[in-house]
Scaffold this motif. Structure first.
Motif, PDB file in Angstrom:
ATOM      1  N   ASN A 102      20.213   5.524 -32.335  1.00  0.00           N
ATOM      2  CA  ASN A 102      19.561   6.758 -32.756  1.00  0.00           C
ATOM      3  C   ASN A 102      19.642   7.774 -31.628  1.00  0.00           C
ATOM      4  N   GLY A 103      20.111   8.977 -31.917  1.00  0.00           N
ATOM      5  CA  GLY A 103      20.250  10.010 -30.902  1.00  0.00           C
ATOM      6  C   GLY A 103      19.068  10.962 -30.848  1.00  0.00           C
ATOM      7  N   THR A 104      17.922  10.535 -31.335  1.00  0.00           N
ATOM      8  CA  THR A 104      16.746  11.394 -31.339  1.00  0.00           C
ATOM      9  C   THR A 104      16.122  11.455 -29.952  1.00  0.00           C
ATOM     10  N   VAL A 105      15.847  12.675 -29.495  1.00  0.00           N
ATOM     11  CA  VAL A 105      15.145  12.894 -28.235  1.00  0.00           C
ATOM     12  C   VAL A 105      13.903  13.713 -28.556  1.00  0.00           C
ATOM     13  N   ILE A 106      12.746  13.205 -28.161  1.00  0.00           N
ATOM     14  CA  ILE A 106      11.490  13.912 -28.380  1.00  0.00           C
ATOM     15  C   ILE A 106      11.261  14.854 -27.202  1.00  0.00           C
ATOM     16  N   HIS A 107      11.045  16.139 -27.481  1.00  0.00           N
ATOM     17  CA  HIS A 107      10.846  17.125 -26.422  1.00  0.00           C
ATOM     18  C   HIS A 107       9.403  17.626 -26.376  1.00  0.00           C
ATOM     19  N   ARG A 108       8.895  18.071 -27.499  1.00  0.00           N
ATOM     20  CA  ARG A 108       7.528  18.593 -27.611  1.00  0.00           C
ATOM     21  C   ARG A 108       7.181  19.576 -26.501  1.00  0.00           C
ATOM     22  N   LYS A 109       7.959  20.649 -26.419  1.00  0.00           N
ATOM     23  CA  LYS A 109       7.721  21.673 -25.411  1.00  0.00           C
ATOM     24  C   LYS A 109       8.255  23.013 -25.893  1.00  0.00           C
ATOM     25  N   LEU A 110       7.767  24.058 -25.267  1.00  0.00           N
ATOM     26  CA  LEU A 110       8.239  25.412 -25.523  1.00  0.00           C
ATOM     27  C   LEU A 110       9.653  25.548 -24.986  1.00  0.00           C
ATOM     28  N   VAL A 111      10.544  26.111 -25.806  1.00  0.00           N
ATOM     29  CA  VAL A 111      11.924  26.351 -25.374  1.00  0.00           C
ATOM     30  C   VAL A 111      12.297  27.796 -25.664  1.00  0.00           C
ATOM     31  N   ARG A 112      13.349  28.235 -25.026  1.00  0.00           N
ATOM     32  CA  ARG A 112      13.863  29.586 -25.279  1.00  0.00           C
ATOM     33  C   ARG A 112      14.277  29.718 -26.741  1.00  0.00           C
ATOM     34  N   ASP A 113      14.199  30.941 -27.258  1.00  0.00           N
ATOM     35  CA  ASP A 113      14.401  31.212 -28.677  1.00  0.00           C
ATOM     36  C   ASP A 113      15.753  30.748 -29.232  1.00  0.00           C
ATOM     37  N   LEU A 114      16.796  30.776 -28.422  1.00  0.00           N
ATOM     38  CA  LEU A 114      18.131  30.436 -28.932  1.00  0.00           C
ATOM     39  C   LEU A 114      18.488  28.956 -28.811  1.00  0.00           C
ATOM     40  N   ILE A 115      17.612  28.163 -28.214  1.00  0.00           N
ATOM     41  CA  ILE A 115      17.914  26.738 -28.038  1.00  0.00           C
ATOM     42  C   ILE A 115      18.190  26.039 -29.372  1.00  0.00           C
ATOM     43  N   THR A 157      11.865  22.302 -35.386  1.00  0.00           N
ATOM     44  CA  THR A 157      11.032  23.272 -34.676  1.00  0.00           C
ATOM     45  C   THR A 157       9.876  23.731 -35.554  1.00  0.00           C
ATOM     46  N   ARG A 158       8.952  24.430 -34.937  1.00  0.00           N
ATOM     47  CA  ARG A 158       7.883  25.126 -35.651  1.00  0.00           C
ATOM     48  C   ARG A 158       7.439  26.287 -34.777  1.00  0.00           C
ATOM     49  N   VAL A 159       6.779  27.260 -35.375  1.00  0.00           N
ATOM     50  CA  VAL A 159       6.244  28.396 -34.639  1.00  0.00           C
ATOM     51  C   VAL A 159       4.793  28.068 -34.284  1.00  0.00           C
ATOM     52  N   MET A 160       4.469  28.196 -33.009  1.00  0.00           N
ATOM     53  CA  MET A 160       3.133  27.863 -32.528  1.00  0.00           C
ATOM     54  C   MET A 160       2.126  28.950 -32.871  1.00  0.00           C
ATOM     55  N   GLU A 161       0.877  28.536 -32.975  1.00  0.00           N
ATOM     56  CA  GLU A 161      -0.241  29.471 -33.115  1.00  0.00           C
ATOM     57  C   GLU A 161      -0.449  30.173 -31.770  1.00  0.00           C
ATOM     58  N   PRO A 162      -1.042  31.364 -31.764  1.00  0.00           N
ATOM     59  CA  PRO A 162      -1.184  32.127 -30.518  1.00  0.00           C
ATOM     60  C   PRO A 162      -1.852  31.368 -29.364  1.00  0.00           C
ATOM     61  N   ASP A 163      -2.952  30.678 -29.606  1.00  0.00           N
ATOM     62  CA  ASP A 163      -3.622  29.944 -28.525  1.00  0.00           C
ATOM     63  C   ASP A 163      -2.759  28.799 -28.001  1.00  0.00           C
ATOM     64  N   GLU A 164      -2.081  28.135 -28.912  1.00  0.00           N
ATOM     65  CA  GLU A 164      -1.181  27.041 -28.533  1.00  0.00           C
ATOM     66  C   GLU A 164      -0.005  27.592 -27.721  1.00  0.00           C
ATOM     67  N   TYR A 165       0.507  28.734 -28.130  1.00  0.00           N
ATOM     68  CA  TYR A 165       1.614  29.388 -27.424  1.00  0.00           C
ATOM     69  C   TYR A 165       1.209  29.753 -26.002  1.00  0.00           C
ATOM     70  N   ARG A 166       0.023  30.332 -25.850  1.00  0.00           N
ATOM     71  CA  ARG A 166      -0.481  30.707 -24.528  1.00  0.00           C
ATOM     72  C   ARG A 166      -0.572  29.474 -23.622  1.00  0.00           C
ATOM     73  N   ALA A 167      -1.105  28.386 -24.139  1.00  0.00           N
ATOM     74  CA  ALA A 167      -1.211  27.143 -23.370  1.00  0.00           C
ATOM     75  C   ALA A 167       0.179  26.605 -23.022  1.00  0.00           C
ATOM     76  N   ALA A 168       1.103  26.685 -23.970  1.00  0.00           N
ATOM     77  CA  ALA A 168       2.464  26.212 -23.724  1.00  0.00           C
ATOM     78  C   ALA A 168       3.151  27.049 -22.650  1.00  0.00           C
ATOM     79  N   LEU A 169       2.868  28.342 -22.618  1.00  0.00           N
ATOM     80  CA  LEU A 169       3.435  29.198 -21.572  1.00  0.00           C
ATOM     81  C   LEU A 169       2.900  28.807 -20.198  1.00  0.00           C
TER      82      LEU A 169
END
Length: 109
Positions: A2-15, A28-40
């Motif tokens: 299986n070539g699955t790699v779990i990342h669970r992190k913010l990445v650049r938009d074009l990744i 992928t999914r789009v994060m909620e604002p508070d989650e995005y701030r924490a991820a940044l």
């Protein structure tokens, strides 16, 4: 295998597009604002660690990554990068910068 790699992190938009162009699949999914701030904030620490570990020839790219995260953090806080640079210049004019390489050992009252 299986070539699955779990990342669970913010990445650049074009990744995700880059992964797809190479024949892979990006979930992928789009994060909620508070989650995005924490991820940044997490990304800021990650990029700072990468800068510290980078070889001399890799420093520019790592600095660029840090700048990209700072720009996103500024936007989330309601500011532009130009405003942040202006605030930094004002603070530098008032308190100085770091170019003097001054290490403060101690102070006394």
């Amino acid at each position: 295998m299986n070539g699955t790699v779990i990342h669970r992190k913010l990445v650049r938009d074009l990744i995700p597009d880059i992964v797809t162009a190479k024949g892979g699949t990006a979930v992928t999914r789009v994060m909620e604002p508070d989650e995005y701030r924490a991820a940044l904030h997490t990304k800021l620490a990650e990029e700072a660690e990468e800068l510290l570990a980078a070889a001399p020839g890799e420093k520019l790219g790592e600095l660029a990554d840090l700048l990209e995260v700072l720009q996103a953090l500024a936007t989330v806080a309601g500011h532009t990068l130009d405003e942040v640079i202006g605030a930094a210049a004002a603070k530098s004019a008032k308190r100085g910068g770091f170019g003097g390489r001054i290490w403060l050992e101690e102070t006394q009252d």
